[in-house]
Design a protein around this motif. Structure first.
Motif, PDB file in Angstrom:
ATOM      1  N   SER A   1      -0.164   3.505  -3.113  1.00  0.00           N
ATOM      2  CA  SER A   1      -1.367   4.471  -2.984  1.00  0.00           C
ATOM      3  C   SER A   1      -1.087   5.715  -2.956  1.00  0.00           C
ATOM      4  CB  SER A   1      -1.830   4.162  -1.476  1.00  0.00           C
ATOM      5  OG  SER A   1      -0.779   4.710  -0.744  1.00  0.00           O
TER       6      SER A   1
ATOM      7  N   PRO B   1      -4.793  -0.351  -3.878  1.00  0.00           N
ATOM      8  CA  PRO B   1      -5.442   0.994  -3.992  1.00  0.00           C
ATOM      9  C   PRO B   1      -5.773   1.860  -5.332  1.00  0.00           C
ATOM     10  CG  PRO B   1      -2.963   1.450  -3.466  1.00  0.00           C
ATOM     11  CD  PRO B   1      -3.326  -0.077  -3.437  1.00  0.00           C
TER      12      PRO B   1
ATOM     13  N   TRP C   1       0.870  -1.256   0.064  1.00  0.00           N
ATOM     14  CA  TRP C   1      -0.010  -0.153   0.059  1.00  0.00           C
ATOM     15  C   TRP C   1       0.877   1.318   0.091  1.00  0.00           C
ATOM     16  CZ3 TRP C   1      -5.388   0.126   0.027  1.00  0.00           C
ATOM     17  CH2 TRP C   1      -5.898   1.535   0.401  1.00  0.00           C
TER      18      TRP C   1
END
Ligand SMILES: NC(=O)c1ccc[n+]([C@@H]2O[C@H](COP(=O)([O-])OP(=O)(O)OC[C@H]3O[C@@H](n4cnc5c(N)ncnc54)[C@H](O)[C@@H]3O)[C@@H](O)[C@H]2O)c1
Length: 364
Positions: free
Chosen positions: A243, A269, A239
């Protein structure tokens, strides 16, 4: 103009403590009013920012009398420090994981509930607009019944990161540091974990703590999942890297979670969704779209939320009780890796509950 909320940081010169100083300075409604840290580098940091520094955090609590405190010290110190804040009626933001063992976490749950002093646990990703939007979609049934889930935290941390001794020891590895976010995200997206089975390994780095883990999960709603964690691999399925929410990393357009249901699936994400309106098989092409969101920095959002919690405008989004369930799942991973058995999360928590607490949870 409203008076800014005066917030102190314990563990201020550590990796996340320094970032918290910046978030408090950026937010016009908050101000870092005092720092506590035992490390020599804290002296220069405090001088640079012109903020009073205390070597003894209790001394700081009594003299600086902050409106709120952020605890950003190693995991083992979270609960004793938070209890000292609660004893002084000071609202506290405790970095994740809430503790390194379930018993102290439950002590903090009890102290928070009996004192009424707000305790917010720093699972910052709860404040991510990506996670929030995904949870909304899943909660609204857009994916149908959840069936199968894949989570990944696969990356390589620099060798310099492991200079801090505690990161090489039990509790300082990717399970409690990163897995805490991944397990917590899975709980938000897929609901409570019923039981899990896991294997861990320290073969890549050779430290006392694990560098990798593979986990099989059964959620209470019947969905099944896997979560792979390693901080020793050349990969970007994590992540933090994908992200775009952590400005320290160049964004990689990869995913860290695949949430799959009977109607459709969602990748995070990136928030790419695919679904089939007719419920057909592979011959019936999937429809695809990317769910739009307004990006935001979850750490900054967390600090803004903490200020509102201190002012009594909001309740903590992540309570000590809630965070204890994430911790329990992490410790279940360790238990399962040792025993090679499935571990039930409720049963693991119940093992550590004192009789009165066990009674009230049985009544609930
Ligand atoms: N939410 C997030 O994204 C995130 C990111 C990193 C770390 N964390 C969490 O924050 C905590 C700290 O992690 P880190 O990577 O910043 O660790 P770190 O080792 O870089 O920093 C810890 C700091 O605490 C200080 N400290 C230790 N004992 C102290 C004491 N008795 N009094 C005052 N200060 C003391 C140390 O001197 C150090 O400056 C951990 O619980 C970790 O899980 C959260």
């Amino acid at each position: 103009m409203m008076k800014s909320v005066q917030i102190a940081i314990i563990g201020a010169s550590g990796a996340i403590g320094i970032r918290h100083i910046g978030f408090l300075q950026t937010n016009p409604e908050t101000e870092p009013c005092a720092l506590a840290d035992t490390a020599p580098q804290a002296v220069d940091l405090a001088r640079k920012h012109g903020i009073p520094l205390y070597a003894d955090y209790r001394d700081m609590l009594d003299k600086a009398r902050p409106d709120g405190v952020i605890i950003a010290t190693p995991n083992k110190l979270h609960v004793p420090m938070a209890l000292d804040c609660i004893a002084r009626k000071i609202p506290v933001l405790v970095e994740k994981p809430i503790a390194d063992e379930i018993a102290p976490a439950l002590d903090l749950v009890a102290a928070a509930e009996s004192s009424g002093v707000p305790v917010l646990i720093g699972h910052h990703r709860r404040h991510s607009p990506i996670v929030r939007r995904a949870a909304e979609l899943i909660g609204a049934g857009e994916l149908g019944q959840l069936v199968s889930v894949v989570g990944m935290h696969l990356r390589r941390k620099s060798d310099a990161y492991f200079r801090a001794q505690w990161r090489r020891e039990e509790g300082g590895g990717p399970l409690l540091i990163n897995g805490a976010h991944e397990i917590d995200t899975l709980r938000v997206l897929c609901g409570e974990i019923d039981e899990l089975q896991a294997v861990t390994s320290n073969a890549a780095r050779g430290f006392a703590v694990e560098d990798s883990a593979a986990i099989t999960l059964r959620f209470k709603n019947g969905a099944l999942g896997t979560l792979s964690i390693s901080d020793a691999v050349q990969a970007s399925w994590a992540w933090e890297l994908s992200s775009g929410e952590d400005v320290r990393y160049a964004q990689e357009l990869t995913d860290a979670f695949l949430i799959c249901g009977t109607k459709g699936s969602l990748a995070l994400p990136t928030l790419h969704m695919q679904w089939n309106e007719h419920g057909g098989g592979e011959q019936d092409p999937l429809l695809r779209k990317r769910i739009p969101i307004a990006p935001a920095d979850p750490w900054y959002e967390e600090v803004c939320h903490f200020a509102r919690v201190i002012r009594g405008e909001e309740k903590p989004l992540v309570t000590a009780d809630d965070a204890t369930r994430t911790l329990a799942a992490l410790l279940a991973v360790k238990r399962s890796a040792q025993t090679r058995q499935w571990v039930n999360i409720d049963a693991l928590i119940a093992e550590h509950q004192r009789p009165a607490a066990a009674l009230s949870s049985a009544r609930a």
